[in-house]
Design an enzyme around this catalytic site. Structure first.
Site, mmCIF file in Angstrom:
data_model
loop_
_atom_site.group_PDB
_atom_site.id
_atom_site.type_symbol
_atom_site.label_atom_id
_atom_site.label_comp_id
_atom_site.label_asym_id
_atom_site.label_seq_id
_atom_site.Cartn_x
_atom_site.Cartn_y
_atom_site.Cartn_z
ATOM 1 N N GLY A 1 0.825 -1.198 0.000
ATOM 2 C CA GLY A 1 0.000 0.000 0.000
ATOM 3 C C GLY A 1 0.859 1.248 0.000
ATOM 4 O O GLY A 1 1.929 1.282 -0.617
ATOM 5 N N HIS B 1 5.314 0.968 12.621
ATOM 6 C CA HIS B 1 4.498 1.530 13.707
ATOM 7 C C HIS B 1 4.447 0.472 14.791
ATOM 8 O O HIS B 1 4.368 -0.720 14.505
ATOM 9 C CB HIS B 1 3.095 1.864 13.193
#
Length: 330
Positions: A26, A108
């Site tokens: 993505g 993350h």
């Protein structure tokens, strides 16, 4: 002041001869994969068999495999799928394909910090988190520049976690701009706080509150849109380039006086109390628990609120006005 790491501090050679699997293609996934590939590294992309991104990745010249196969052949696995699916993918496709000494990476820290993924003890668990969206990470790399990033070490089995993190950061161009070391805890909690209270939640509610106040007072919605939404980019760009003081230098004295005298009335003690409460919920895991349960339930509240928000008057007015702005990329 935090220490900044640059190209001279990173050795790309540490990644030579290693196969890097990018899981997901993505926004961040495509940027990491292409930048690493252009840096001369051995990159494969791991995707579901029915992923629409398979064709895009192949057309970009990258080898594409199913997720489990990519993980099995890789020395370094970078997780770049959405937070809410990482746990399932890790336990169904990746964990059993890890070998001692492999490197598991994240951009993350959510799933590690909140114990959704509990990694095997004989691997490195590292983070390289660019501070910008994927298209910016890619574009700045292609321009010969880079996007700043954070690195963190959660598990350092090899004893080379920091060096490997910096090498990966160099591969995606981040050390051209500067890299700061943090922890999974600090990155996760500050990232969530920034999204909720300032960058997304705070900014969107401020814009809509201003828009609604003007419209309810009888002003035209189009005028309210320009004043509360359209011109926001001008101010953000000035702050991005020159800081708050630089922005205030660039605007009119009238605007600056209003900024200095009214801003703290609008964002006052009640707003700061709400921010403290949001931070507390992030720190104690309440927000993570809520988001995890929401996904397990099929996202009923998320989908309903998203639909309702998309029907707000500011969205209808904005869509019409933006269609007149030929300079905005559609």
């Amino acid at each position: 002041m935090a220490k900044m790491y640059y190209d001279k501090d990173a050795d790309l050679g540490l990644l030579k001869g290693k196969k890097i699997a990018i899981i997901g293609f993505g926004s961040q996934g495509h940027a990491h994969a292409l930048n690493l590939h252009d840096s001369g590294l051995d990159v494969v992309v791991g995707l579901k068999k029915d992923s629409k991104s398979r064709k895009i990745a192949k057309e970009a010249g990258l080898p594409v495999y199913e997720t489990a196969e990519a993980a099995k052949m890789a020395d370094i696995i970078m997780m770049l799928v959405p937070d809410q699916v990482q746990k399932d993918i890790y336990y169904s496709e990746i964990r059993d394909n890890l070998e001692e000494g492999n490197v598991l990476m994240f951009a993350h820290g959510f799933n590690i910090h909140y114990y959704q993924i509990i990694p095997e003890p004989d691997i490195d668990v590292l983070m390289v988190a660019p501070k910008g969206p994927g298209h910016l990470v890619r574009r700045t790399y292609q321009e010969g520049n880079g996007t700043p990033a954070l690195i963190a070490i959660y598990q350092d089995f090899s004893g080379k976690g920091k060096e490997l993190s910096l090498a990966y950061a160099k591969g995606i161009g981040a050390t051209r701009a500067g890299v700061i070391e943090t922890t999974f805890k600090e990155e996760t909690e500050t990232d969530l706080f920034g999204e909720q209270c300032v960058l997304c939640g705070g900014a969107t509610e401020l814009v809509r509150a201003g828009f609604e106040t003007l419209v309810k007072a009888g002003y035209q919605p189009e005028i309210a849109y320009f004043e509360c939404m359209h011109e926001l980019k001008l101010i953000v760009d000035l702050m991005y380039e020159n800081g708050i003081s630089g922005m205030r230098y660039s605007i009119s004295d009238t605007a600056e006086y209003g900024d200095l005298t009214v801003g703290k009335e609008v964002i006052g003690e009640s707003s700061r109390a709400a921010m403290k409460n949001a931070l507390k919920k992030i720190q104690n895991g309440d927000f993570a628990r809520e988001w995890i349960l929401e996904n397990q339930a099929g996202r009923p509240m998320f989908n309903a609120v998203r639909k309702k928000e998309a029907e707000h008057l500011i969205e209808q007015v904005g869509k019409k006005l933006r269609s007149m702005m030929s300079w905005i990329n559609k």
